[in-house]
Design a protein around this motif. Structure first.
Motif, mmCIF file in Angstrom:
data_model
loop_
_atom_site.group_PDB
_atom_site.id
_atom_site.type_symbol
_atom_site.label_atom_id
_atom_site.label_comp_id
_atom_site.label_asym_id
_atom_site.label_seq_id
_atom_site.Cartn_x
_atom_site.Cartn_y
_atom_site.Cartn_z
ATOM 1 N N ARG A 147 -16.834 1.963 8.014
ATOM 2 C CA ARG A 147 -16.852 2.326 6.609
ATOM 3 C C ARG A 147 -15.684 1.746 5.893
ATOM 4 O O ARG A 147 -14.733 1.214 6.644
ATOM 5 N N PRO A 148 -15.987 1.539 4.764
ATOM 6 C CA PRO A 148 -14.927 0.850 3.906
ATOM 7 C C PRO A 148 -13.836 1.350 3.905
ATOM 8 O O PRO A 148 -12.422 0.769 4.216
ATOM 9 N N SER A 149 -13.375 2.826 4.021
ATOM 10 C CA SER A 149 -12.009 3.531 3.985
ATOM 11 C C SER A 149 -11.362 3.222 5.215
ATOM 12 O O SER A 149 -10.151 2.722 5.268
ATOM 13 N N ASN A 150 -11.966 3.089 6.485
ATOM 14 C CA ASN A 150 -11.231 2.559 7.596
ATOM 15 C C ASN A 150 -10.958 1.214 7.466
ATOM 16 O O ASN A 150 -9.942 0.717 8.019
ATOM 17 N N VAL A 151 -11.627 0.209 6.961
ATOM 18 C CA VAL A 151 -11.623 -1.220 7.186
ATOM 19 C C VAL A 151 -10.369 -1.317 6.132
ATOM 20 O O VAL A 151 -9.344 -2.457 6.328
ATOM 21 N N ILE A 152 -10.292 -0.557 4.999
ATOM 22 C CA ILE A 152 -9.234 -0.869 4.031
ATOM 23 C C ILE A 152 -7.973 -0.607 4.618
ATOM 24 O O ILE A 152 -6.786 -0.934 4.547
ATOM 25 N N ARG A 153 -8.009 0.781 5.301
ATOM 26 C CA ARG A 153 -6.771 1.333 5.768
ATOM 27 C C ARG A 153 -6.078 0.495 7.031
ATOM 28 O O ARG A 153 -4.961 0.228 6.972
ATOM 29 N N ARG A 154 -6.949 -0.138 7.767
ATOM 30 C CA ARG A 154 -6.470 -1.168 8.934
ATOM 31 C C ARG A 154 -5.834 -2.279 7.983
ATOM 32 O O ARG A 154 -4.946 -2.728 8.684
ATOM 33 N N PHE A 155 -6.479 -2.789 7.073
ATOM 34 C CA PHE A 155 -5.830 -3.988 6.531
ATOM 35 C C PHE A 155 -4.680 -3.851 5.791
ATOM 36 O O PHE A 155 -3.584 -4.377 6.044
ATOM 37 N N TRP A 156 -4.287 -2.555 5.305
ATOM 38 C CA TRP A 156 -2.917 -2.289 4.770
ATOM 39 C C TRP A 156 -2.063 -1.802 5.902
ATOM 40 O O TRP A 156 -0.653 -2.356 5.518
ATOM 41 N N GLU A 157 -2.460 -1.434 6.809
ATOM 42 C CA GLU A 157 -1.549 -0.985 8.181
ATOM 43 C C GLU A 157 -0.980 -2.463 8.632
ATOM 44 O O GLU A 157 0.183 -2.368 8.747
ATOM 45 N N LEU A 158 -1.848 -3.461 8.880
ATOM 46 C CA LEU A 158 -1.476 -4.833 9.068
ATOM 47 C C LEU A 158 -0.772 -5.580 8.219
ATOM 48 O O LEU A 158 0.340 -6.081 8.487
ATOM 49 N N TYR A 159 -1.080 -5.423 6.820
ATOM 50 C CA TYR A 159 -0.185 -5.950 5.816
ATOM 51 C C TYR A 159 1.238 -5.383 5.918
ATOM 52 O O TYR A 159 2.243 -6.385 5.516
ATOM 53 N N LYS A 160 1.677 -4.282 6.265
ATOM 54 C CA LYS A 160 3.030 -3.676 6.269
ATOM 55 C C LYS A 160 3.721 -4.454 7.334
ATOM 56 O O LYS A 160 4.877 -4.704 7.141
ATOM 57 N N GLU A 161 3.138 -5.025 8.573
ATOM 58 C CA GLU A 161 3.659 -5.564 9.462
ATOM 59 C C GLU A 161 3.573 -7.286 9.117
ATOM 60 O O GLU A 161 4.997 -7.817 9.103
ATOM 61 N N ASP A 162 2.762 -7.716 8.310
ATOM 62 C CA ASP A 162 2.785 -9.278 7.981
ATOM 63 C C ASP A 162 1.635 -9.410 7.316
ATOM 64 O O ASP A 162 0.526 -9.362 7.873
ATOM 65 N N PRO A 163 1.819 -9.885 6.120
ATOM 66 C CA PRO A 163 0.487 -10.206 5.104
ATOM 67 C C PRO A 163 -0.528 -11.220 5.794
ATOM 68 O O PRO A 163 -1.756 -11.003 5.656
ATOM 69 N N VAL A 164 0.008 -12.495 6.537
ATOM 70 C CA VAL A 164 -0.854 -13.113 7.309
ATOM 71 C C VAL A 164 -1.615 -12.462 8.285
ATOM 72 O O VAL A 164 -2.607 -12.616 8.535
ATOM 73 N N LYS A 165 -1.319 -11.433 8.923
ATOM 74 C CA LYS A 165 -1.818 -10.424 10.049
ATOM 75 C C LYS A 165 -3.042 -9.935 9.413
ATOM 76 O O LYS A 165 -4.064 -9.965 10.079
ATOM 77 N N ALA A 166 -2.952 -9.514 8.023
ATOM 78 C CA ALA A 166 -3.892 -8.653 7.460
ATOM 79 C C ALA A 166 -5.224 -9.775 6.996
ATOM 80 O O ALA A 166 -6.224 -9.405 7.257
ATOM 81 N N THR A 167 -4.684 -10.942 6.649
ATOM 82 C CA THR A 167 -5.622 -11.733 6.122
ATOM 83 C C THR A 167 -6.290 -12.279 7.245
ATOM 84 O O THR A 167 -7.491 -12.497 7.160
ATOM 85 N N ASP A 168 -5.549 -12.543 8.257
ATOM 86 C CA ASP A 168 -6.168 -13.098 9.512
ATOM 87 C C ASP A 168 -7.391 -12.433 9.927
ATOM 88 O O ASP A 168 -8.340 -12.716 10.378
ATOM 89 N N ALA A 169 -6.984 -11.033 10.088
ATOM 90 C CA ALA A 169 -7.851 -9.957 10.789
ATOM 91 C C ALA A 169 -9.046 -9.853 9.789
ATOM 92 O O ALA A 169 -10.150 -9.664 10.267
ATOM 93 N N HIS A 170 -8.840 -9.629 8.374
ATOM 94 C CA HIS A 170 -9.994 -9.731 7.720
ATOM 95 C C HIS A 170 -10.946 -10.874 7.493
ATOM 96 O O HIS A 170 -12.327 -10.691 7.438
ATOM 97 N N TYR A 171 -10.243 -11.924 7.752
ATOM 98 C CA TYR A 171 -11.352 -13.245 7.815
ATOM 99 C C TYR A 171 -12.013 -13.192 8.908
ATOM 100 O O TYR A 171 -13.549 -13.461 8.956
#
Length: 506
Positions: free
Chosen positions: A101-125
């Motif tokens: 579901r979108p809510s879980n995908v969004i939550r994981r993205f921003w959790e990774l973003y707190k660590e590093d924006p590159v990690k967040a975009t790498d994972a979503h790509y």
């Protein structure tokens, strides 16, 4: 056969991380439900339950897995027609069963973003590829090469990842009920939408909400990926493209949040504005284009902005590069340049701000971060037409249309040619015809290239071994000329003098 495909699809979900081990039975049952199957044999259930996701080989089999499932669906009356349009709608529905579901995908993205924006975009790509929203196996079919020119290495692509529609599907799409939901391909409402023959399915699509300049926007990847991590950043509201001061602020706000990405906007007028002018959006990504690598050939000082580094870029299009540590100062200067350019006329250089009340001048802006400095390229655009150039004076002229006739949008401006799929077959045909010494003017498909090939024959001795390499190199030269045509100020002494007249008017 279909039971093996179900097993492989669940294994694919496990291998990519789309499916957790606790969800194996649930996912299997959802697939059975979609395929209107009541059961799966025990031996296949055992295979699924013993799968742990360690086998990555199945990742490369997704195209064939979905192909087999679509074949079954057609044979059992679950698909109306066995054509690309219907298969794309059905296999996207299949993939949606593996997507969170979108809510879980969004939550994981921003959790990774707190660590590093590159990690967040790498994972979503990776996620966008794993869900088959980006169809890896189609992108792999695109032809790509690099062409050296006097302005640097230009990227050339022949886009083969958009499938050609079946004539029956085209006819059915025309007869389909017209609806304004979603209003366009960039609207938020696409997320999870089942699609129809005249609108792609998006059940496997997930959007990351981002706040840009205090307004709500969406972040996603392009399903056609013309370059690495080709992302689209779009307004949550269906409002038209507009280049204004706020645009520059939004671009820099995005770059501050994702400093490893560049981001740019198409211009906001027809002919020079790219494809979708009806919905405000930007394009970005983790890639350095030839234009970004191009040096400043002449530094300039703009009164009142002595603290901002500025100059004319050595590029076939007309680019002013500004840079500095303070984005507010860059926004102010960009706005000053935009407002001046909107109303600027120089008849000697054939630049008219408007004719008969129709505005012609606008800007294609691109923002990026280099170390501690922020940088913006402002590409001056003009969409005036004449009887001689009905598609645009600052647009590829007729002699180049055999290679590129379409609008020059943001991606091309930066040095990446997105050429039509027809060129793959035409390139193959040209190679054979040139080596065989055939008369191109007797071939209704290839005759459009005849004058060009005649010129090339004066430069080269073609052989079976070198013909393709030469044609690819020369297609790069044609694209360079396309960009020169699109430049409002030419890279000549006269053109640079006219460019400086504009800069001195600031």
């Amino acid at each position: 056969m279909i039971q093996e495909s179900i097993v492989k699809l669940v294994q694919y979900g496990l291998a990519t991380g789309l499916v957790e081990k606790e969800d194996k039975r649930y996912t299997t049952n959802k697939i059975l439900e979609l395929l209107q199957m009541d059961a799966i044999d025990e031996e296949y259930v055992k295979q699924i339950m013993e799968s742990d996701g360690a086998d990555q080989s199945v990742v490369g089999e997704l195209e064939s897995i979905l192909g087999d499932i679509c074949d079954y669906a057609y044979e059992h009356g679950l698909m109306e027609e066995n054509s690309v349009g219907y298969r794309d709608l059905f296999d996207t529905k299949v993939m949606s069963l593996l997507v969170d579901r979108p809510s879980n995908v969004i939550r994981r993205f921003w959790e990774l973003y707190k660590e590093d924006p590159v990690k967040a975009t790498d994972a979503h790509y990776k996620f966008s590829q794993d869900t088959d929203y980006i169809r890896r196996y189609r992108i792999a079919k695109d032809m790509k090469w690099v062409a050296p020119t006097e302005y640097g290495d230009l990227d050339i692509t022949i886009n083969l990842s958009k499938p050609e529609k079946d004539p029956k599907a085209i006819a059915a799409a025309k007869l389909a009920k017209q609806t304004s939901y979603p209003k366009c391909l960039l609207c938020m409402e696409n997320e999870g939408y089942a699609g129809r023959l005249n609108h792609p399915a998006r059940q496997n699509h997930r959007i990351i909400p981002v706040t840009i300049n205090n307004s709500e926007w969406g972040f996603q990847y392009s399903p056609y990926v013309y370059y690495n991590e080709h992302c689209i950043v779009f307004n949550s509201q269906h409002v038209p493209m507009k280049i204004e001061r706020a645009t520059f602020a939004k671009l820099f706000d995005f770059v501050k949040q994702f400093p490893h990405y560049f981001v740019g906007s198409n211009a906001d007028l027809p002919i020079v504005g790219g494809s979708i002018l009806s919905h405000d959006h930007f394009q970005g990504g983790h890639y350095e284009f030839a234009m970004a690598k191009a040096p400043v050939e002449k530094e300039v000082v703009i009164p009142g902005f002595e603290d901002v580094k500025a100059g004319i870029v050595k590029w076939p299009m007309s680019v002013i590069r500004i840079s500095g540590p303070d984005t507010e100062r860059l926004i102010e200067l960009a706005d000053k340049i935009l407002l001046k350019w909107r109303g600027y006329t120089d008849e000697a250089a054939f630049i008219f701000a408007e004719t008969d009340g129709e505005p012609h001048n606008t800007i294609t802006p691109i923002a990026r971060k280099r170390g501690d400095m922020y940088e913006m390229d402002l590409v001056l655009r003009n969409n005036i037409t004449t009887e001689e150039h009905p598609l645009g004076v600052y647009h590829p002229h007729a002699e180049l249309h055999h290679i590129k006739k379409e609008n020059i949008g943001l991606i091309e401006v930066m040095g990446l040619a997105v050429l039509p799929a027809r060129l793959k077959g035409e390139l193959e045909g040209l190679c054979k015809a040139i080596v065989a010494g055939e008369d191109l003017r007797k071939d209704e498909v290839l005759e459009k290239h005849a004058d060009w090939v005649d010129e090339l024959k004066e430069k080269y001795t073609f052989t079976a071994e070198n013909v393709e390499e030469i044609l690819k190199k020369e297609i790069g030269i044609v694209f360079m000329k396309v960009l020169e045509h699109a430049g409002v100020y030419k890279c000549t002494e006269e053109g640079r003098a006219a460019f400086m007249r504009f800069i001195k008017s600031l």
